[in-house]
Design an enzyme around this catalytic site. Structure first.
Site, mmCIF file in Angstrom:
data_model
loop_
_atom_site.group_PDB
_atom_site.id
_atom_site.type_symbol
_atom_site.label_atom_id
_atom_site.label_comp_id
_atom_site.label_asym_id
_atom_site.label_seq_id
_atom_site.Cartn_x
_atom_site.Cartn_y
_atom_site.Cartn_z
ATOM 1 N N HIS A 1 0.878 -0.972 -0.069
ATOM 2 C CA HIS A 1 0.071 -0.034 0.030
ATOM 3 C C HIS A 1 0.976 1.110 -0.137
ATOM 4 C CE1 HIS A 1 -3.247 -2.683 1.861
ATOM 5 N NE2 HIS A 1 -3.343 -2.523 0.655
ATOM 6 N N GLU B 1 1.370 3.761 2.950
ATOM 7 C CA GLU B 1 1.848 3.492 4.205
ATOM 8 C C GLU B 1 3.332 3.144 4.083
ATOM 9 O OE1 GLU B 1 -2.015 0.740 4.536
ATOM 10 O OE2 GLU B 1 -0.391 -0.327 4.369
ATOM 11 N N HIS C 1 2.940 -3.124 6.927
ATOM 12 C CA HIS C 1 1.776 -2.376 6.701
ATOM 13 C C HIS C 1 1.938 -1.317 7.428
ATOM 14 C CE1 HIS C 1 -0.636 -4.252 3.731
ATOM 15 N NE2 HIS C 1 0.092 -5.503 4.086
ATOM 16 N N GLU D 1 1.487 -4.232 11.237
ATOM 17 C CA GLU D 1 0.707 -3.010 11.240
ATOM 18 C C GLU D 1 1.588 -2.009 12.186
ATOM 19 O OE1 GLU D 1 -1.913 -2.103 9.365
ATOM 20 O OE2 GLU D 1 -2.752 -4.044 8.705
HETATM 21 ZN ZN LIG Z 1 -1.860 -1.869 4.437
#
Ligand SMILES: [Zn+2]
Length: 1147
Positions: free
Chosen positions: A816, A819, A913, A998
């Site tokens: 992504h 990010e 992420h 994350e």
């Molecule tokens: Zn992500």
């Protein structure tokens, strides 16, 4: 309730008031008390029910009234529980049949009912069933001048009205009109009556039918006039509750479209704006200001987002378009369709939008519960039609470590594995940077010179011009366009042509920070070299200074900022002023990529914007006031939404003046910007002064729903939606600086390539490092693949064997593009892996690392937030990646499939992420057990037989990494995530320890960094700690310790510990119930521990940790609106009064 059997007559007094009761009744009462355990209340009620004599009834009622008037609510509660409501209502009915009814009796009855009603959840229904509504209404109609009777009747009416069915029925009977006869202009008299009338009216106006009636009778302007009158005369604010009552009526009428129109027609915006402004200094009047603000926001006419289309400005033609899905829809959409606003919002949806806004959040919540995977087949390991070994053989070349024999290699000599440097495809000539003959050869110290002196700034010339002149703006030649596309902004190319004339020059007087010396992995010249090979759709020809100079994490702490009270309100008021004083609004477009020649306004009256560089994505800037700008972000390429990430340049500023920036096309319903996160700013002047840093900055930051309408095309088919504004205010330190703003610390694809090159330099003879190109992306960029492990110590069979048999660890990041924190964590991991310390060496000896540090280079380059050039989220393509549309995913999966075919499934897979709505760093993993616990699925114990090893790595991380929080981890498999890397690698490839890690974009609320915003240092540290954790994992799972019982018990203990913690932290509506209910048990012997309690939520992670909204002024206040029962008459029987009574805002 036949306490009396109907036989008793004669006056009776309550047991508590002895002396006047005839013996017969007393006897009977005593008998009943002993027989049924009756209370005094039962006795009174029984007597009341059977009494015929008016005077006696009055006496009893009088006593009852006294009883319920004291002693808190307890006695009323007893009265209700003993069936008193029905008895009283029955009495009311029979009393109403007398002509004329006894005023005294009516007065007593209503005054008791007014006390009983709010305590009886079914009061509304009971009153309706007993036919009491009209009795009270008729009584009111006949006694409008009778102050004594008026108040209790109104109080009872208020309780009736809180039942939505009653409200409609009362409206039909003219009660709205009736009440309007009673309310009036300011008066010190009868204010308690005024208050009750307004409260009742407010409740009645929750019904749309009643609201329509009020609009038809022109009550909206009347209410506004009355409000102004009270506002003017109530100078000492003694009657704020009455003013709030009037606003309550207006608030509910404006829930319907007609009401909003009537409000606007009656100049409501101006009236509420000016009254609120006058109320602002008095803190106790906040409820008035907040309600006014809420009404104004609701009525604010929706504006069109000032863009021709919401599709990305930049076009990239896909080689083929997927048959289904949003991209197909986008391509099918006829060009003439206006995708910015809907043709009409005359849809009823628009009416109900405000009503449902918060329910929608609830729905999201519930959906999340629905999202848990319940299909056991999808939880069991499953080989999807994998590619054949023949097809997978193409990946053999990425695994030369498995065949290399190191013959002829001198183990103290240089490295054997030649890293093919990424192929240079660029034919374009670099134009710039002229200045940097800037590395002081003799010292690592940075030469800091005053920019003004060093830069040879010409009079009247800003830093930007000087820099552009001197540095040639760090610009590149346009270069050959990939796919034969034309550059998007010709003007930019021309601009640099101008600059190029300086570039060959000799005016290298500019002292810039020697970031190469400060930052071991940074090299501005190398960066520019890397940029030359980077392919962007807009064909960027400039380099942003922060990427060029580099970033050094500041040494001071950056705290999560506390939001000041009323920030959102004041921002909203400023937005409302736009409508009230339209002439004060400049509306001057100062930057617009939609125009072929993006205007560069340079009249000294406005800021200059630019975003035409890697990862930039500003589409348009509009100066709305002298120091305020509306900004619009570009959509991801081949999509019409996804805006969250931003990166743009601002120049030509004044110093010391607060500038307000509003990003007006945000999409998410909430943001960490509401919870202490600041934007990032990079000042070129500061960089030149020796502080090349991205710093957290901005005041008055908040995120709220705005008045720009979002079309149904943009909102996934929903009509009547709005965008959100992210607003921040910045006071620049330097005049004519060049500053950059970003959502998070930028990390471009060119930066990655530069870092990878610099990593080569860290190689020692002990390190085996190979860099390959996994594949080319759609946009023509290479996707790097790294292999890192330790060199074998010799060419002995044993050593080579140990070398080849090391377990694999497979890491990926930055699928992504928005990010960027994931890249900083990856940077920390890579640098650790290339370290010279003993831990790093042990780690390399323990594993072979396969790393794809950037799965989505195209998205990163082109400033996308979420997608690749295919307009799709690549982390939803792992199940069936398309080799043409999703090459990086197809081949990354291919590598894993190849390893699987070789029986060399990695020990750990982790995809890095960033998380925009939560704090801390945490992991998502996959567990059948923990998923099944959340559902009603009946699973056999064999399904639940699962090694708890998936918890070990996060557990270690929570012990060693300060930013990491175990409590935020989740191991539940969601349906919506079935095609993510984590789930597919777990299920299809069979990696048990498959994770998404994350990292917060905001900061931490636990551990050492509690209260601090996250910075690149913390992110890089996280990446390093991840490596340390892998080494611990290795030690824990070494053959000696493997299956060591105590270790597993520890893990079980952790599991339960986490469960408990989460229960405490869990949010009500999202707490799932356990499917496998039953005894609390942790069946360690079978490896299937049960959750510790039936309402525990273990690790089911919510999308958001934060409460919905901080300030009461927000739309959450609109949530107490209800649907009109008229529309669903069938619901009548289900309606309970309880909620309505509880929500009654005035009790
Ligand atoms: Zn992500």
């Amino acid at each position: 309730m036949d306490y009396c059997g109907g036989g008793c007559t004669g006056p009776s007094r309550a047991a508590g008031v002895p002396g006047s009761q005839p013996l017969g009744a007393q006897e009977k009462t005593k008998k009943e008390m002993t027989a049924k355990g009756s209370s005094g209340m039962e006795v009174i009620l029984a007597a009341l029910e059977n009494m015929q004599d008016l005077q006696t009834v009055l006496n009893i009622l009088c006593i009852l009234n006294e009883l319920v008037s004291v002693g808190g609510g307890n006695r009323v509660g007893v009265l209700v529980s003993k069936g008193g409501t029905a008895i009283l209502l029955q009495l009311l009915l029979s009393a109403s049949k007398d002509v004329p009814p006894s005023e005294e009796l009516m007065l007593q009855l209503h005054s008791i009912l007014a006390k009983v009603g709010p305590k009886d959840k079914k009061f509304g229904v009971k009153a309706r069933v007993n036919g009491a509504l009209n009795i009270t209404v008729n009584l009111l109609k006949q006694n409008l001048q009778n102050q004594k009777l008026l108040l209790p009747c109104l109080q009872v009416l208020r309780v009736y009205s809180s039942n939505t069915v009653n409200a409609v029925s009362l409206g039909k009977n003219g009660v709205v009109e009736l009440l309007f006869k009673i309310i009036g202009p300011y008066s010190k008299k009868n204010t308690s009556i005024q208050k009750v009338v307004l409260d009742t009216l407010t409740v009645l106006l929750k019904s749309k039918a009643n609201s329509r009636r009020a609009v038809d009778r022109t009550y909206v302007p009347a209410l506004l006039t009355i409000y102004q009158d009270w506002h003017r005369n109530d100078t000492r604010h003694r009657h704020a509750h009455i003013r709030k009552g009037i606003l309550g009526c207006i608030r509910n009428v404006t829930n319907i479209k007609l009401g909003r129109k009537a409000f606007l027609d009656a100049d409501g915006m101006r009236i509420l704006y000016s009254t609120s402004t006058e109320c602002l200094p008095v803190r106790t009047l906040d409820p008035l200001v907040n309600t006014s603000s809420l009404i104004m926001r609701k009525c604010f006419p929706k504006n069109r987002l000032p863009v021709p289309t919401i599709k990305s400005v930049f076009q990239y033609r896909l080689p083929h378009v997927p048959a289904e899905g949003p991209v197909a829809q986008l391509y099918r959409q006829p060009p003439e369709v206006d995708d910015v606003v809907d043709e009409s919002d005359d849809n009823d949806d628009a009416d109900t939008e405000n009503d449902t806004e918060n329910e929608e959040d609830d729905r999201d919540c519930c959906l999340q519960n629905d999202d848990i995977e319940t299909d056991l087949n999808k939880l069991r390991p499953g080989e999807q039609a994998s590619r054949t070994m023949e097809e997978l053989r193409m990946y053999e070349r990425f695994f030369s470590e498995l065949s290399e024999d190191f013959q002829g290699y001198h183990f103290h000599g240089s490295s054997p594995c030649q890293t093919p440097s990424l192929p240079s495809k660029s034919l374009s000539r670099i134009v710039v940077p002229t200045a940097p003959d800037m590395t002081p050869s003799d010292s690592n110290l940075v030469q800091l010179e005053c920019a003004d002196r060093a830069l040879d700034q010409r009079p009247g010339e800003g830093l930007e011009q000087a820099l552009v002149r001197e540095l040639g703006r760090v610009a590149l030649d346009g270069g050959a366009a990939p796919n034969g596309q034309r550059p998007a902004a010709e003007s930019e190319v021309e601009r640099e042509d101008d600059c190029s004339s300086h570039s060959s020059g000799d005016q290298a007087v500019l002292e810039v920070p020697d970031t190469a010396a400060l930052l071991p992995l940074h090299d501005p010249e190398l960066y520019v070299e890397m940029v030359k090979d980077t392919r962007s759709v807009p064909q960027y020809s400039e380099v942003a200074y922060p990427d060029y100079f580099g970033h050094i994490a500041p040494t001071y702490r950056e705290h999560i900022v506390e939001r000041l009270y009323g920030v959102q309100r004041s921002k909203i008021f400023q937005d409302i002023e736009r409508m009230i004083h339209p002439n004060d609004i400049l509306d001057k477009v100062v930057y617009d990529l939609d125009l072929q020649s993006c205007p560069v306004v340079d009249d000294g009256e406005c800021l200059k914007f630019n975003s035409l560089f890697e990862s930039g994505n500003l589409r348009k800037a509009v100066q709305v006031r002298k120091f305020e700008y509306d900004l619009i972000l570009n959509s991801d390429i081949n999509s019409n939404h996804y805006h969250q990430w931003f990166y743009f340049e601002v120049s030509s500023m004044r110093a010391g003046t607060p500038y307000r920036f509003n990003i007006i096309n945000c999409e998410k319903s909430n943001s960490q910007f509401n919870y202490g996160m600041q934007v990032l700013m990079y000042s070129v002047r500061e960089a030149i002064n020796g502080r090349p840093c991205w710093v957290r900055t901005g005041t008055d930051i908040c995120y709220y729903k705005n008045h720009f309408s979002r079309s149904s095309i943009a909102a996934g088919g929903q009509k009547g939606k709005s965008y959100y504004t992210m607003t921040f205010t910045v006071t620049f330190q330097h005049k004519d600086d060049v500053c950059y703003f970003a959502y998070h610390y930028p990390y471009t694809y060119s930066t990655l390539k530069m870092h990878l090159q610099k990593l080569e330099a860290l190689r020692t003879p002990q390190i085996y490092l190979r860099q390959d190109v996994l594949c080319e992306t759609l946009g023509g960029n290479s996707c790097p693949l790294l292999t890192i492990t330790a060199m074998p110590q010799s060419t002995s069979n044993d050593q080579i064997c140990q070398f080849r048999n090391r377990p694999y660890v497979f890491l990926t990041a930055r699928v992504h593009p928005g990010e960027t924190n994931a890249s900083w964590v990856m940077k920390g991991t890579l640098e650790f892996l290339m370290g010279t310390g003993p831990v790093a060496q042990s780690l390399r000896e323990a594993y072979i690392f396969k790393i794809v540090p950037m799965l989505n280079p195209d998205g990163v380059v082109n400033g996308n937030h979420r997608c690749s050039l295919s307009g799709e989220d690549l982390n939803r393509q792992w199940q069936r990646p398309n080799p043409d549309l999703h090459p990086t995913i197809f081949h990354a999966k291919g590598l894993l499939q190849y390893l699987s075919a070789l029986q060399r499934v990695p020990l750990v897979y982790c995809d890095y992420h960033g998380h925009s709505r939560k704090k801390n760093v945490f992991m998502y993993g996959c567990s059948i057990k923990e998923t099944v616990w959340q559902t009603d699925v009946n699973a056999t114990s064999s399904d639940l037989h699962e090694d708890l090893g998936y918890r070990t790595l996060p557990k270690i991380l929570s012990q060693i990494a300060p930013a990491f929080s175990m409590a935020s981890c989740s191991f539940v498999v969601e349906k919506s995530k079935e095609s993510t890397a984590r789930v597919v690698v777990w299920r299809e490839i069979g990696v048990q320890k498959s994770y998404t890690m994350e990292s917060t974009l905001c900061g931490c609320d636990q551990g050492k960094y509690k209260g601090l915003q996250i910075g690149t240092r913390e992110l890089e540290e996280m990446g390093a700690q991840f490596c340390v954790a892998l080494l611990r994992l290795k030690r824990l799972s070494s053959p000696l310790e493997l299956r060591h019982a105590s270790h597993f018990l520890e893990a079980e203990g952790d599991l339960i510990e986490t469960s408990c913690r989460n229960t405490r932290a869990g949010a009500g509506c999202c707490t799932p119930t356990w499917a496998l209910r039953g005894r609390r048990s942790a069946d360690f012997s079978r490896g299937t521990p049960r959750p510790p309690s039936s309402q525990s939520s273990t690790t089911y992670v919510l999308k958001e940790d934060e409460p919905s909204f901080m300030e009461e002024v927000d739309y959450s206040a609109e949530s107490d609106e209800e649907t009109d029962p008229q529309e669903n008459p069938g619901d009548e029987e289900h309606l309970s009064d309880s909620e309505a009574v509880q929500q009654h805002p005035f009790t």
